[in-house]
Design a protein around this motif. Structure first.
Motif, PDB file in Angstrom:
ATOM      1  N   LYS A  18     -28.325  36.312  24.910  1.00  0.00           N
ATOM      2  CA  LYS A  18     -29.707  36.125  24.464  1.00  0.00           C
ATOM      3  C   LYS A  18     -30.319  37.479  24.083  1.00  0.00           C
ATOM      4  N   GLY A  22     -31.481  37.371  20.398  1.00  0.00           N
ATOM      5  CA  GLY A  22     -32.933  37.174  20.365  1.00  0.00           C
ATOM      6  C   GLY A  22     -33.421  35.869  20.958  1.00  0.00           C
ATOM      7  N   SER A  23     -32.673  34.767  20.789  1.00  0.00           N
ATOM      8  CA  SER A  23     -33.146  33.506  21.369  1.00  0.00           C
ATOM      9  C   SER A  23     -31.953  32.769  21.970  1.00  0.00           C
ATOM     10  N   THR A  26     -29.954  30.765  19.241  1.00  0.00           N
ATOM     11  CA  THR A  26     -29.037  31.552  18.412  1.00  0.00           C
ATOM     12  C   THR A  26     -27.862  32.030  19.257  1.00  0.00           C
TER      13      THR A  26
END
Ligand code: NG1
Ligand code: MG
Length: 579
Positions: A18, A22-23, A26
């Protein structure tokens, strides 16, 4: 808390995916690639990887073909990346490692089945003749054979390794010899598409060899800026005289920000947050699929190096020649004189501007980064270029070789050697004026782009709301494309088609009004490759559908292949490792 300038920060070490992507969503998308890499490493080498190095590709938002003229550019890292799993090779057993255990030797595998196992090891090339004592040989620089005429996937691995060997094991070494290494490569940056798969490959390789040799744990660990400089040098070994944009983006980028990267007096990267509703969509004009990962396709790679002679490297030569002519016209002292002898130096267009403005000395040079001064200098240079780089007679814009040399203040032989040696010049005429004009205008566009992103209504550009910011950014991107196409001649008919298709989204009814496309342009070196379009966040899906449907060369492609040709990107994290 100390906030380090972006280029002085250490290379990040992460603990969860993560942090990298970033998320959670993703990260989940990429998790299988990481797992597969680790699994396959064990299958191929019968031991576990100890490190994974990762470096992303990049998309350049604006500022094309000006990094090698030393003007600032505006790239962002993308989610797509190269991953390299590695470990020191355990001492050989009779059967497991028939390649043996020579110092610094490398067994390199690629997850793509087309690329076969490669084994190579560095040697120390001595130039002192055959009868040198052993000690002298021992201090000679390390050498790896990189064939520039027929590049192969492992050439990029070697290029990364080269710099590590000669920066960290030469002349005095932290450990006397580098360890033998097993590596496994995978990646999903589309090759040869202007998204810098090559920089991602060289940066990740550089990182992998640093990590495996323990150079991440001591005070020798390079900062991001140092890694960029090593990676730039390394990539030049593969045959392209590139500027430093790609490596800076791949190494220094921070999630959520694009980077304004400038190169003089030294590398400086400023993370810049983009307007909230701005989404950048990449589209590939030259689908080369369905390979999931085809970086290292020897054809694509060698084409780049080969065609560089009359494309990329020729543009480098033209812009440098333009700088030489301008410095001669302006009477600038760019060469060094030693008694009778004049030593000629290459100067960039940025350096000519700085010297002309009398801001050359280092401490003062920084002042030139002051927006207003730099802008004024650029406007002045445009006028001088018009006055001096066009041919004396007629209304053509190109200048003959003879006239160019005549206006350089140099002799023919020395001019050819300094400016035309590395390029395949099929033409006897050169477009110095149009190339220089592109560079100066594009540098101005970058400054405006930066200013608009930062503005709440700055001194230089007073802006209204978010929507007008997006419109100004888009307009700059459109103008940048048109200049690349008409003045720098680095676009391609297919890329122009794709740009037209993207812009035509503005006439499409989306249910929320007309499609909000603000601008579209080629990105990267050009002559093919990708476009980047600035689209309103809420219209991204509709935009992607529109492009997939309307761009003729996508006809008949599967949904999966299309998805890897057209995708939205959020500015991602630069190089990092699981070290
Ligand atoms: P690509 O070919 O898109 O990776 C090249 C250069 C950049 C820059 C752009 C044009 C290399 C490695 N990179 O990028 O430095 O000059 O073209 O803006 O050649
Ligand atoms: Mg490249």
């Amino acid at each position: 808390m100390t906030v380090l300038p972006a280029a002085d920060a250490p290379i990040p070490i992460f603990t969860t995916l993560k942090e990298v992507y970033g998320s959670l969503a993703t990260a989940a998308k990429h998790a299988e690639r990481w797992d597969e890499l680790v699994r396959e490493f064990e299958t191929k080498f019968s031991h576990k990887p100890t490190y994974i190095a990762r470096a992303p590709g990049r998309v350049n938002l604006i500022g094309e073909h000006i990094d090698y003229a030393d003007f600032g550019v505006f790239p962002a890292a993308i989610e797509h990346d190269i991953l390299i799993a590695c470990a020191p090779r355990p001492a050989p057993t009779a059967t497991a490692h028939p390649e043996g255990y020579s110092p610094g030797s490398v067994v390199a595998e690629n997850l793509h089945t087309r690329y076969t196992r490669q084994v190579f090891w560095p040697t120390r090339r001595h130039t002192l003749g055959d009868d040198v004592p052993l000690d002298a040989v021992r201090v000679a620089p390390w050498h790896l054979d990189i064939d520039k005429s027929e590049l192969r996937w492992e050439s990029y691995v070697k290029a990364g390794y080269y710099g590590v060997l000669n920066h960290f094991f030469f002349p005095s070494s932290i450990s006397p010899v580098p360890v033998p290494v097993d590596i496994l490569v995978t990646g999903n940056v589309p090759p040869g598409s202007g998204l810098s798969s090559s920089a991602a490959m060289v940066v990740s390789s550089t990182l992998a060899f640093l990590a495996v040799n323990g150079i991440f744990d001591g005070e020798k660990a390079p900062t991001k800026g140092e890694l960029v400089n090593i990676a730039v040098e390394n990539e030049r070994r593969v045959g392209v005289n590139s500027g430093g944009m790609d490596q800076s983006a791949s190494v220094i980028a921070l999630p959520g920000s694009a980077l304004y990267v400038s190169f003089v007096p030294s590398l400086h990267a400023e993370p810049i947050v983009l307007p909230r509703d701005a989404v950048f969509v990449c589209a590939n004009s030259r689908p080369k699929l369905p390979d999931r990962f085809n970086l290292g396709d020897s054809l694509v790679v060698s084409n780049k190096a080969e065609s560089a002679k009359h494309h990329y490297n020729l543009r480098v030569a033209e812009t440098l020649a333009a700088a030489r002519l301008l410095s001669h016209r302006l009477n600038l002292q760019v060469d060094s004189i030693d008694g009778e002898n004049t030593k000629r130096h290459l100067v960039t267009l940025r350096e000519v501007l700085a010297r002309k403005s009398g801001f050359y000395r280092d401490e003062q040079d920084a002042q030139l980064e002051d927006l207003v001064l730099l802008q004024k200098g650029l406007v002045d240079m445009l006028e001088i270029a018009m006055d001096y780089l066009l041919p004396e007679f007629g209304d053509r814009t190109d200048i003959s070789l003879d006239e160019m040399i005549g206006k350089s203040g140099m002799g023919e032989a020395e001019f050819r050697e300094l400016y035309l040696l590395g390029v395949d010049v099929e033409t006897t005429n050169f477009e110095l004026y149009l190339r220089a004009r592109h560079v100066f205008e594009e540098a101005l566009k970058v400054l405006k782009f930066r200013e608009v992103c930062l503005a709440g209504g700055g001194a230089v550009f007073s802006l209204g709301n978010e929507e007008s910011k997006l419109q100004t950014l888009g307009k700059l991107m459109n103008e940048s494309h048109d200049s690349c196409h008409r003045q720098f001649d680095c676009s391609h008919p297919k890329v122009n088609d794709l740009v037209r298709v993207a812009r035509s989204f503005g006439a499409v009814e989306t249910g929320r009004g007309k499609g909000r496309i603000y601008g579209s342009r080629m990105t990267g070196a050009g002559w093919g490759g990708c476009t980047v379009s600035l689209v309103h966040r809420d219209d991204v899906e509709a935009f992607i559908m529109h492009v997939k449907k309307k761009y003729a060369s996508y006809e008949g492609m599967s949904e999966d292949d299309l998805a890897s040709c057209v995708f939205a990107t959020e500015p991602g994290m630069g190089a990092c490792g699981d070290f």
